[in-house]
Scaffold this active site. Sequence first.
Site, short mmCIF file in Angstrom:
data_model
loop_
_atom_site.label_atom_id
_atom_site.label_comp_id
_atom_site.label_asym_id
_atom_site.label_seq_id
_atom_site.Cartn_x
_atom_site.Cartn_y
_atom_site.Cartn_z
N ASP A 1 0.88 -1.26 0.07
CA ASP A 1 -0.13 -0.19 -0.15
C ASP A 1 1.39 1.01 -0.02
OD1 ASP A 1 -2.16 1.44 -0.06
OD2 ASP A 1 -3.46 0.70 1.60
C1 NOJ Z 1 -3.83 3.83 0.58
C2 NOJ Z 1 -4.98 2.99 0.26
O1 NOJ Z 1 -5.39 2.67 1.38
C3 NOJ Z 1 -5.56 2.17 -1.22
O2 NOJ Z 1 -6.67 1.94 -1.19
C4 NOJ Z 1 -5.15 2.74 -1.89
O3 NOJ Z 1 -5.41 1.42 -3.16
C5 NOJ Z 1 -3.45 3.52 -2.11
N1 NOJ Z 1 -3.22 4.21 -1.40
C6 NOJ Z 1 -3.85 4.52 -3.19
O4 NOJ Z 1 -4.26 5.47 -3.62
#
Ligand code: NOJ
Length: 757
Positions: free
Chosen positions: A289
Site C-alpha cells: 500500500d
Molecule cells: C492507500 C489506500 O489504502 C489504498 O487502498 C489505495 O489503493 C492507495 N492509497 C493508492 O491510492
Amino acid sequence: MRSIHILIPVLFFCACSPESKDTSQNAMETKVDSLVSIMTLQEKIGQLNMYNGTWEFTGPVPSDENSQEKAENIKKGLVGGMLNVLTAEGTREAQKLAVEESRLGIPLIFGYDVIHGYKTMFPIPLAQAASWDPSVGRESSAISAKEMAASGLHWAFGPVMDIARDARWGRIMEGAGEDPYLTSVFARAWVEGLQGDDLTSEETVAACAKHFAAYGFAEAGLDYSTVDISNHTLYNVALPPFKAAVDAGVATVMNAFNEIGGIPATGHRHLQRDILKGAWGFDGIMLSDWASINEMVTHGYSKDSASAAKSALLAGCDMDMESRIYERHLEGVISSGGLDEALLDDAVRRILKLKFQLGLFDDPYKYSDMERERTTILTSEHLAKARETGRKSIVLLKNDRSILPLKKAGQKIAVIGQLASSKDVVLGSWRAQAIPNSGISILEGIQGAVERSTSVSYARGYTLTKGDRTFRFELDIVEGDRSGFSEAVQVAGRSDVVILVMGEDCFQTGEGRSQVDIALKGNQEDLLKEILKVNKNVIAVLMNGRPLAIPYVAENVPAIVETWYLGSEMGNAVADVLFGDYNPTGKLPVSFPYHVGQEPLYYYVKNTGRPVPNEFDAGMVFWAHYTDSPKKALFPFGYGLSYSSFEYSDLQLTAVEKGVNVSVKVTNTSEVDGVETAQVYIRDIHASETRPAKQLVDFRKIAISAGQSETVTFTLSTEDLGFYHAGYSFYAEPGVFKIMVGGDSQNLLTEDIELDF
Ligand code: NOJ
C-alpha cells in the site's frame, strides 16, 4: 546514443511480437525469462518501483517529491509502474518515456483507485452488496474497467474485500460489509467484472484484492490502527474473501497498513508467502500500500529503510508503491548478500508476466487511445446501468401504513434537507474521475418523476456542511445551525408528504475518515422533531456510507429508505423506488445499531456461555447484555422490506452424502409481484472450536408473483458446513447442525439435523 536506446526495444519486441499473441503459459514464461536474463540488477529493481504521478495524491506527499527526477528515472528503466497518472494522453506521455527512452523499453503499468466507477459512478461497494445480487458488482465493474482502460489505465486498485464490523471505520463504505460469505460472493463478481475472461482485451483491466489482510479489524474502528486478531477469526472471517478472489483469478493483491499481532502486514511473511503465494498458489503481484514498506520503520518493526526493504521482499511484497524504498535500498541489500537475488527475480517475473498478459509488450499504447476515451466514457448505456444498479442497491427499512410507494399525480410533496439537493454527495467517496457536481440529486430525481399535477417544494432545513465540500480532505461539519428550520417546517406543514433526506456527507466515510459517533450530525434530528409537529407523513431517505445509529428516526417516522450513495444516477434510482417503478429488493449487508457503543456490532457472534434467554425479560443481570441499550441490532444484517410481503414455511432438511438438502416454501402474501432474498444460516452446535450462533452460507433471490409460492432448495456441502481449525485445516465436524432460513438474520425458520461426513 539515443538511436541505440530506441533501437534495442524495437528489436526486442519485433523478435517477440508474433509469439506474444500466443497466450500459452510456457511461451510467456520463456519470454519473461529471456527478458529477465538481459536485465541489470538496477533494471530488475526498477520493475518493483511504483511512482505516484502528479495528477493526484492519494497518500501523504513525500517531502522530497520531484517529478523531474521521476521522469529521468523512468528513462533510465528504474520504474515499473505508476499510479495516479491520468487520461489517455497523460499515460501515453509517461509510457513514451519508458518505451522509447529506456534501454529495454519495458512498458509501464498504470494503476488507479477504481472501486465503484471511473467517470460513470455506480453505487458505493457497500451499497452494491446491499443488492445481494452479484450481477450488480460484475456489470458495474465491467463498465468501470471499460472506461478506465479507455483512459490509459491497466490496473484497478480494487476490489476491497475487507470485512468491516465496526461502523466507526470510515472505510466500511469501500467493501461489502460485515459478512465473509456475502463479501466472498462480491469479491468474485468484482474480479470477474474488472478482468473479464481476457486480460489482453482493451476493455478489461487487472484487479487488485485489497487490503491483505484484516485491515478492517482496526482497533476501535480507527483507520490505520493496530489489528490483533486470532487465527480462528483471521482464517474464518478475514481471509475467505481473498481466497475467493484468488480462486477467481485475481491478478494482483495489495497488502495493508496495519500490523497483525505485532507484524506489519507488508512484512508479514506467513500471510504473503505461506498462505497467499504458498497454500493458495497465487502467482500474481503483491503490491504494497502507499508507502507501507517505509511505514514498517514507524511501526517500530524495521530499524531503518534498508531493513524494511529486506523484510518486505522476504515477506513476498513484490512492488513498492511510492515509498521508493526498494529503489533506494534493495541494490545494497542484495549486493551485500543480505537477500537472495532469486527473490527479486521472482518478483520481477510476476510483474513482467502481468504486462505480457495485458498485451503491453504487443502495444504499450493500446489503452491510451484518445478517441476511445472520448467515445467510451459516460455513455447513456453506462448511465442506464448506473440507474439500474442504483435501484437494486436500495433497502426499504420501514414502511408503516404502506405509505410508500407514493403517487405521482395530485400530490404536494416537500423535499427537505441539504443532502437532498446535492449533485455531488451522491457520487460517493473514492470517486475516481467523477466530475464534481455531476450526479442526479434526489430532488432532481423526484422532480423528474412526478406528474404535472404534483408540486414539489424544496427547503434546505438543516445545514450539515458548509464551504466547498467538494474539496475532499477537509470537511466542515456544522452543528447548531437552525437557520433553515422555519422555512422547512412551513413547507412541511403545507405538504401531503415530506421526504426528509438525512444522513452523512459522502466524505464522512472513506480512507482516514473514522468517527467516534455514528449518529446524525448537523441538527438533523432536531429538524425532524420540528417537522413531525406539523406533518407525520415523513419519509426518511438515508444517505450514508456506514450504518447509522438512528433509534429516534426508526421509532418516529412511518417510512425509512436506505439509499447509501448510488452514483451518477442516484436521484433517478431513488425516485424509481419512492414512486413504485421499482419494487425494492435490497437487504442490509451490515447491522445498524441503536447506539455507537454497541460497535463493533455484527450478526456472526458466538453464543457465549451466557446468552440472554429472552432479551429484556431476563430479570437478572448475569447475562451477556447491556444495561442501558438493547444488545441486538436496530436493523439487522440481511434485513430489507419490499412493497410485497413474504412468508416462509415448510422448512425441510434431508441429509445427503456429505451434506444436507434444504428446502423452504416462500409465499408472496401481497398483491404485488416481488423479489425476495432467501437466506440460509447454519450453526454447528457443538464443535472442537465454537462456531457462530448464525453463519450465512447461501442465499438466493427469487421472483414471486403476487399470491404465489415458490419452493427454494439449497444444497449445503462440507464446504459450507466446515470451518478452518487451529492448524488451518478446513473440514466439517459431524454432529448436530441448526439450519435456519428466512428473509433476514433475525427472523428465521429453524430445524436441527444430525450429519455425519
Ligand atoms: C492507500 C489506500 O489504502 C489504498 O487502498 C489505495 O489503493 C492507495 N492509497 C493508492 O491510492
